[in-house]
Scaffold this active site. Sequence first.
Site, PDB file in Angstrom:
ATOM      1  N   SER A   1       4.678   2.565   8.361  1.00 47.37           N
ATOM      2  CA  SER A   1       4.270   1.268   6.815  1.00 47.37           C
ATOM      3  C   SER A   1       5.732   1.182   6.233  1.00 47.37           C
ATOM      4  O   SER A   1       6.296   1.992   5.503  1.00 47.37           O
ATOM      5  CB  SER A   1       2.941   1.375   6.169  1.00 47.37           C
ATOM      6  OG  SER A   1       2.251   1.015   6.540  1.00 47.37           O
TER       7      SER A   1
ATOM      8  N   ASP B   1       0.051  -7.723   1.471  1.00 44.77           N
ATOM      9  CA  ASP B   1       0.573  -6.460   1.881  1.00 44.77           C
ATOM     10  C   ASP B   1       2.061  -6.006   1.804  1.00 44.77           C
ATOM     11  O   ASP B   1       2.438  -5.235   2.133  1.00 44.77           O
ATOM     12  CB  ASP B   1       0.056  -5.265   2.702  1.00 44.77           C
ATOM     13  CG  ASP B   1       0.062  -4.092   3.640  1.00 44.77           C
ATOM     14  OD1 ASP B   1      -0.151  -3.410   1.650  1.00 44.77           O
ATOM     15  OD2 ASP B   1      -0.355  -3.815   4.494  1.00 44.77           O
TER      16      ASP B   1
ATOM     17  N   HIS C   1       1.227  -0.843   0.162  1.00 43.84           N
ATOM     18  CA  HIS C   1       0.105  -0.307  -0.352  1.00 43.84           C
ATOM     19  C   HIS C   1       0.956   1.114  -0.030  1.00 43.84           C
ATOM     20  O   HIS C   1       0.019   2.032  -0.120  1.00 43.84           O
ATOM     21  CB  HIS C   1      -1.381  -0.231   0.751  1.00 43.84           C
ATOM     22  CG  HIS C   1      -0.147   0.600   2.526  1.00 43.84           C
ATOM     23  ND1 HIS C   1      -0.749  -0.209   3.487  1.00 43.84           N
ATOM     24  CD2 HIS C   1      -0.285   1.459   3.239  1.00 43.84           C
ATOM     25  CE1 HIS C   1       0.789  -0.135   4.958  1.00 43.84           C
ATOM     26  NE2 HIS C   1       0.202   0.881   4.180  1.00 43.84           N
TER      27      HIS C   1
END
Length: 434
Positions: free
Chosen positions: A280, A200, A166
């Site tokens: 992230s 992810d 993402h």
Amino acid sequence: MNPYGTPHPAPGPWAPPTWPQQPAPGQAAPGQQAPGTAAPGHDTLPGQQPPLGHPGPAAPASEPPRRAGRWRIGVAGLLAGALIGGGAGAGVVLLADGSDGSGNGGGTVAAQNVTITNPETATAVTAAAAKAAPSVVTVYVTGASGSGSGSGVVLSQDGYVLTNNHVVSLDGAGSSVVSVRTSDGTLYDATVVGTQPVYDLAVLKLQGASGLTPATFADSDKVQVGDLAVAIGAPLGLSDTVTDGIISAKGRAVATGSTEGDATVIDALQTDAAINPGNSGGALVNGAGEVVGINTAIASVASGAPGQSAESGNIGVGFAIPGNTAKRIAQELTADGKAEITYLGVSAQTAADPQQREIGTGAQVVQVQPGTPAADAGLRAGDVVTAVGDRVVTTSTELTAAVRSASPGDQVTLTVRRGQDTQQIQVTLGASEG
């Protein structure tokens, strides 16, 4: 689960690097949708939510009706928006108050020397950060509709980097320009080697890089609740940020938003180390500075004020993809731009307690796909899976997470409730490139 998209193939062949591993001894949705037919090689999970956020200036997120006396908790991907202009692109899915929720880098690198400038005041976090920080990078992504930043972990001396899908996809913004700044301040152009949205994860290759410091991965299966956890990354674009806490839980089934209209289910390590948008893809490391997880999401409490976003910053509940899973996917992506998905071959929904519908009692099989591991093992529609091995399963999300945490070809024992009887069923899990 429905496929999340096909991984982008690499623009050309390259030999995968090998990465050092030195595990230290002792280190250890709401809503329903009609069950459909799963694409071959995927499990479906009714009740998942579409993403609520997109790159660019964020629109106010509508808030579902509240129940008195209860918090609504969401999980958001940690992609930070540009510090000046731009917005965050992160999906959110409710988890509570609902029913369900060729390079020269192929050799092993010599052990990294750790320099502590002031031993008298050094702590375990000081040593862990000194060891791991040179292996953590900041990832900058610019797309047609916005820009953002995240973090990444160096895999090889010649510039392979692991991050979240993402982060590089800007949550579905399409083709993007990616740059990476290493801990010494050098800025590199980067290309996307491959992505695996189901987990992810994504792998980048820095152009012209050499002499980087690869991270050391620990055996994440040996992590214990209460172990020291140090998060390193670039929250809000602030590179080389270090926060600490503990491992709060293992095997936490977490569903985060995905732009493909489904949810990414993560078998997560939970930590109270402060992580925020921009963390992230960064490292969660143990006291020895070894990577045990890739930070990917945080829980957030929905705001009750009109016009305010449903996302918040750190509240002490963060999630990381376990290092063993991340390492396997990274190696496969580096090899050929693709990575296998572990699958069972069923559609499932949460079996609810008759008296309290919000309490799950297992994952009820809605449909078994022909020719899949589930079919070969004799699973039937109506069966309720209550455990995978010694891991208790109370929801369909937990079943998906337990399956995804294993590797293709692993044999697992399912505890299945069929009518009034309970039985053990052996299943050899399959693999699919989704």
